[in-house]
Design an enzyme around this catalytic site. Structure first.
Site, mmCIF file in Angstrom:
data_model
loop_
_atom_site.group_PDB
_atom_site.id
_atom_site.type_symbol
_atom_site.label_atom_id
_atom_site.label_comp_id
_atom_site.label_asym_id
_atom_site.label_seq_id
_atom_site.Cartn_x
_atom_site.Cartn_y
_atom_site.Cartn_z
ATOM 1 N N HIS A 233 35.783 26.590 9.582
ATOM 2 C CA HIS A 233 35.900 25.148 9.739
ATOM 3 C C HIS A 233 35.625 24.694 11.171
ATOM 4 C CE1 HIS A 233 38.815 25.201 6.041
ATOM 5 N NE2 HIS A 233 37.548 25.354 5.708
ATOM 6 N N GLU A 263 27.871 27.130 1.211
ATOM 7 C CA GLU A 263 28.012 27.796 2.504
ATOM 8 C C GLU A 263 27.163 29.063 2.491
ATOM 9 O OE1 GLU A 263 32.243 28.281 3.063
ATOM 10 O OE2 GLU A 263 32.614 26.204 2.493
ATOM 11 N N GLU A 359 33.941 33.088 -2.015
ATOM 12 C CA GLU A 359 33.463 32.890 -0.645
ATOM 13 C C GLU A 359 34.043 33.923 0.320
ATOM 14 O OE1 GLU A 359 35.058 29.355 1.314
ATOM 15 O OE2 GLU A 359 36.032 28.787 -0.551
#
Length: 409
Positions: A233, A263, A359
């Site tokens: 982030h 992503e 992820e």
């Protein structure tokens, strides 16, 4: 002194906006929460969070120092908004709306009192209500028992309807478009913020074409390079891309409060042998993780198996966070379905209708060979026979070593 109205109605100030979901879908949500309220003896629920107000009313508020709410009882649903918003909350709300004015400081609580009447038990969100707000509610409702409704609401949000899955699937296509825009803008010497701006603008324009009646807010892109990739982030900076940089694209289109993500790990023009080895292995973990997202699998068991893969390569100590999470009404500044995360401490069992990411991420510290953050991210819909991947963007060394705006074929 002139007396001013404490409450206002903007009903009829323009036509109702085209809703995100059908009347049947919104009624399904209200029926489900009311059934849970009935089982718990709750007379009315006061929702205060972005995610639950949006989920049950289709209205996404802008707080800006004011309080908002949605009161759901067994007969009606009423959003509570501040006068600064005019008629927009009424136009966007499924159900009724009441607006409180600024003329007296406690008008928000007055609005709640006018709606709920004399309840015995009110459900509130224990994970969102502050100590200050709880104290004020208890003062206003001294004979009421306040009970938690956040866990029930979260559990209901975790399993998506057909309409929700269709909405999320359309948004995943927008994220893929944002990823392509990132690649298009990548070149040595280009700063991170220019790539992020190009991606976000491309996604917003496509959202406007796809949902011409939607509000256009909150879509964003994080694009990181070099050392900045070490956190998932980390915000965009003006750092310029250098040859051989590890890169990370993070595209987040937002439509009607719903969030999706794409992503990917990339490299600028070339990657060292160690970078390639680590990248390729993280892709293998990603592939195995997607295979595990099937009905009946426990979140903690999935995390444990993928941990073993990293441990076998002496990489487990570089793992950054959980392996994935639920999707729906959430964003980087609100909401989370914490009961559905692929972590060692989550005992939730996957079931059809859930929408979950895979992820895996590892971060190799600066100064070590292969330094940087590696992360791939796909969104999968859990179905009776397994899962359906709604992310279409390629990943891995064969595709994402970028040469001035062009990925490998």
């Amino acid at each position: 002194m002139t007396q001013r109205d404490r409450l206002q109605s903007f009903a009829g100030n323009g036509a109702k906006a085209q809703p995100t979901f059908s009347t049947a879908e919104m009624q399904r949500r209200l029926d489900a929460i009311r059934a849970g309220m009935a089982r718990s003896g709750i007379d009315a629920a006061l929702f205060t969070s972005y995610h639950n107000i949006n989920y049950y009313s289709d209205f996404l508020y802008c707080q800006f120092g004011r309080r908002y709410g949605l009161v759901v009882d067994h007969d009606s649903a009423t959003s509570i908004s501040a006068g600064i918003d005019g008629g927009q909350p009424w136009r966007r709300s499924f159900g009724r709306n009441v607006t409180y004015t600024d003329w007296q400081k406690d008008n928000y609580f007055h609005a709640i009192q006018q709606i709920v009447g004399a309840p015995r038990r009110i459900g509130i969100e224990f994970d969102h209500v502050t100590i200050e707000l709880l104290s004020q509610l208890k003062s206003r409702f001294p004979d009421v028992e306040f009970v938690d409704i956040a866990a029930l609401a979260m559990r209901l949000r975790m399993v998506k309807s057909g309409e929700e899955i269709a909405h999320i699937t359309r948004m995943a296509r927008i994220a893929d478009i944002g990823g392509a825009a990132c690649v298009e803008a990548i070149a040595v010497g280009v700063p991170e913020h220019e790539i992020a701006l190009h991606s976000t603008a491309t996604m917003v324009r496509e959202i406007a074409k796809t949902w011409p009646h939607a509000e256009l807010l909150d879509s964003w892109t994080w694009f990181q390079s070099g050392l900045n990739t070490d956190g998932a982030h980390n915000p965009v900076t003006s750092r310029r891309i250098q040859r051989g940089d590890i890169l990370s694209l993070n595209c987040f289109p937002m439509v009607a409060g719903y969030y999706v993500a794409l992503e990917r790990t990339l490299f600028a023009e070339e990657a060292s042998d160690e970078h390639l080895r680590l990248w390729d292995f993280n892709c293998k973990v990603h592939d195995r993780g997607k295979e595990l997202l099937v009905p009946g699998k426990k979140c903690s068991d999935i995390a444990a198996e993928l941990n073993e893969m990293y441990a076998a390569e002496n990489l487990l100590q570089y793992r950054s966070f959980g392996y994935g999470h639920s999707f729906g009404v959430l964003c980087h500044y609100y909401g989370r379905e914490a009961g559905l995360e692929l972590r060692e401490d989550c005992e939730t069992v996957l079931e059809p209708g859930m929408v979950v990411s895979m992820e895996p991420m590892i971060t190799i510290p600066e100064g070590m060979a292969g330094a940087g953050g590696y992360r791939e991210h796909d969104i999968l819909v859990i179905e009776d026979a397994g899962n359906r991947n709604i992310t279409g963007f390629p990943y891995g060394p064969r595709h994402l070593i970028v040469q001035d705006g062009a990925r490998a074929a």
